[in-house]
Design a protein around this motif. Structure first.
Motif, PDB file in Angstrom:
ATOM      1  N   LEU A   1       0.975  -1.265   0.116  1.00 28.60           N
ATOM      2  CA  LEU A   1       0.055  -0.015  -0.102  1.00 28.60           C
ATOM      3  C   LEU A   1       0.736   1.219  -0.109  1.00 28.60           C
ATOM      4  O   LEU A   1       0.534   2.303  -0.886  1.00 28.60           O
ATOM      5  N   VAL A   2       1.906   1.208   0.759  1.00 31.99           N
ATOM      6  CA  VAL A   2       2.830   2.517   0.851  1.00 31.99           C
ATOM      7  C   VAL A   2       3.273   2.699  -0.619  1.00 31.99           C
ATOM      8  O   VAL A   2       3.541   3.924  -0.901  1.00 31.99           O
ATOM      9  N   VAL A   3       3.854   1.773  -1.219  1.00 31.72           N
ATOM     10  CA  VAL A   3       4.452   1.835  -2.415  1.00 31.72           C
ATOM     11  C   VAL A   3       3.064   2.039  -3.655  1.00 31.72           C
ATOM     12  O   VAL A   3       3.300   3.103  -4.550  1.00 31.72           O
TER      13      VAL A   3
ATOM     14  N   LEU B   1      -5.693  18.031  -7.725  1.00 36.59           N
ATOM     15  CA  LEU B   1      -5.132  18.289  -6.601  1.00 36.59           C
ATOM     16  C   LEU B   1      -5.794  17.780  -5.302  1.00 36.59           C
ATOM     17  O   LEU B   1      -5.133  17.393  -4.129  1.00 36.59           O
ATOM     18  N   ALA B   2      -6.940  17.596  -5.433  1.00 38.14           N
ATOM     19  CA  ALA B   2      -7.737  16.850  -4.312  1.00 38.14           C
ATOM     20  C   ALA B   2      -7.453  15.413  -4.186  1.00 38.14           C
ATOM     21  O   ALA B   2      -7.504  14.934  -3.035  1.00 38.14           O
ATOM     22  N   HIS B   3      -7.393  14.704  -5.382  1.00 33.23           N
ATOM     23  CA  HIS B   3      -7.083  13.449  -5.578  1.00 33.23           C
ATOM     24  C   HIS B   3      -5.596  13.157  -5.066  1.00 33.23           C
ATOM     25  O   HIS B   3      -5.204  12.200  -4.068  1.00 33.23           O
ATOM     26  N   ILE B   4      -4.586  14.129  -5.305  1.00 33.07           N
ATOM     27  CA  ILE B   4      -3.446  13.774  -4.768  1.00 33.07           C
ATOM     28  C   ILE B   4      -3.226  13.900  -3.335  1.00 33.07           C
ATOM     29  O   ILE B   4      -2.565  13.472  -2.660  1.00 33.07           O
ATOM     30  N   GLY B   5      -4.049  15.011  -2.903  1.00 31.01           N
ATOM     31  CA  GLY B   5      -4.060  15.171  -1.329  1.00 31.01           C
ATOM     32  C   GLY B   5      -4.435  14.074  -0.571  1.00 31.01           C
ATOM     33  O   GLY B   5      -3.734  13.797   0.608  1.00 31.01           O
ATOM     34  N   PHE B   6      -5.704  13.438  -1.049  1.00 33.05           N
ATOM     35  CA  PHE B   6      -6.268  12.578  -0.345  1.00 33.05           C
ATOM     36  C   PHE B   6      -5.179  11.204  -0.380  1.00 33.05           C
ATOM     37  O   PHE B   6      -4.962  10.468   0.555  1.00 33.05           O
ATOM     38  N   ALA B   7      -4.434  11.013  -1.456  1.00 32.57           N
ATOM     39  CA  ALA B   7      -3.570   9.911  -1.690  1.00 32.57           C
ATOM     40  C   ALA B   7      -2.436  10.156  -0.713  1.00 32.57           C
ATOM     41  O   ALA B   7      -1.790   9.383  -0.209  1.00 32.57           O
TER      42      ALA B   7
ATOM     43  N   VAL C   1       1.950   5.763  -6.406  1.00 30.48           N
ATOM     44  CA  VAL C   1       2.329   5.521  -7.781  1.00 30.48           C
ATOM     45  C   VAL C   1       0.880   5.347  -8.330  1.00 30.48           C
ATOM     46  O   VAL C   1       1.262   6.103  -9.819  1.00 30.48           O
ATOM     47  N   ILE C   2      -0.046   4.865  -8.083  1.00 32.99           N
ATOM     48  CA  ILE C   2      -1.282   4.965  -8.671  1.00 32.99           C
ATOM     49  C   ILE C   2      -1.642   6.210  -8.979  1.00 32.99           C
ATOM     50  O   ILE C   2      -2.313   6.739 -10.089  1.00 32.99           O
ATOM     51  N   THR C   3      -1.852   7.106  -7.875  1.00 31.80           N
ATOM     52  CA  THR C   3      -2.238   8.365  -7.932  1.00 31.80           C
ATOM     53  C   THR C   3      -1.396   9.343  -8.914  1.00 31.80           C
ATOM     54  O   THR C   3      -1.950  10.320  -9.750  1.00 31.80           O
TER      55      THR C   3
END
Length: 78
Positions: free
Chosen positions: A29-31, A44-50, A35-37
């Motif tokens: 999960l940490v990796v 930016l919202a998705h990146i922040g959540f990731a 990588v997926i995001t």
């Protein structure tokens, strides 16, 4: 030492096998989360959540590695 409620349910693998399982899954999960995001080019919202989820996964990984080290130390002590 009291037994945790997770060990009493009988639904999780115990001992060193369970500790190794937790470490390997959480490391995945940490990796995978960043990588997926980052490979999808989300906003930016998705990146922040990731980033938030990755931080939680890192904390869990630290806990799981600590648990694994304790399990190995107990096994060597016997």
């Amino acid at each position: 030492m009291p037994v945790s409620w997770m060990e009493r349910t009988g639904r999780t693998p115990g001992g060193v096998v369970g500790a190794w399982f937790n470490v390997v899954v959480c490391a995945g999960l940490v990796v995978a989360l960043p990588v997926i995001t980052l490979s999808r080019g989300d906003d930016l919202a998705h990146i922040g959540f990731a980033v938030f989820l990755t931080a939680i996964a890192v904390v869990l990984e630290v806990v799981f590695v600590r648990n694994l080290r304790q399990q190995i130390a107990r096994r060597r002590g016997r």
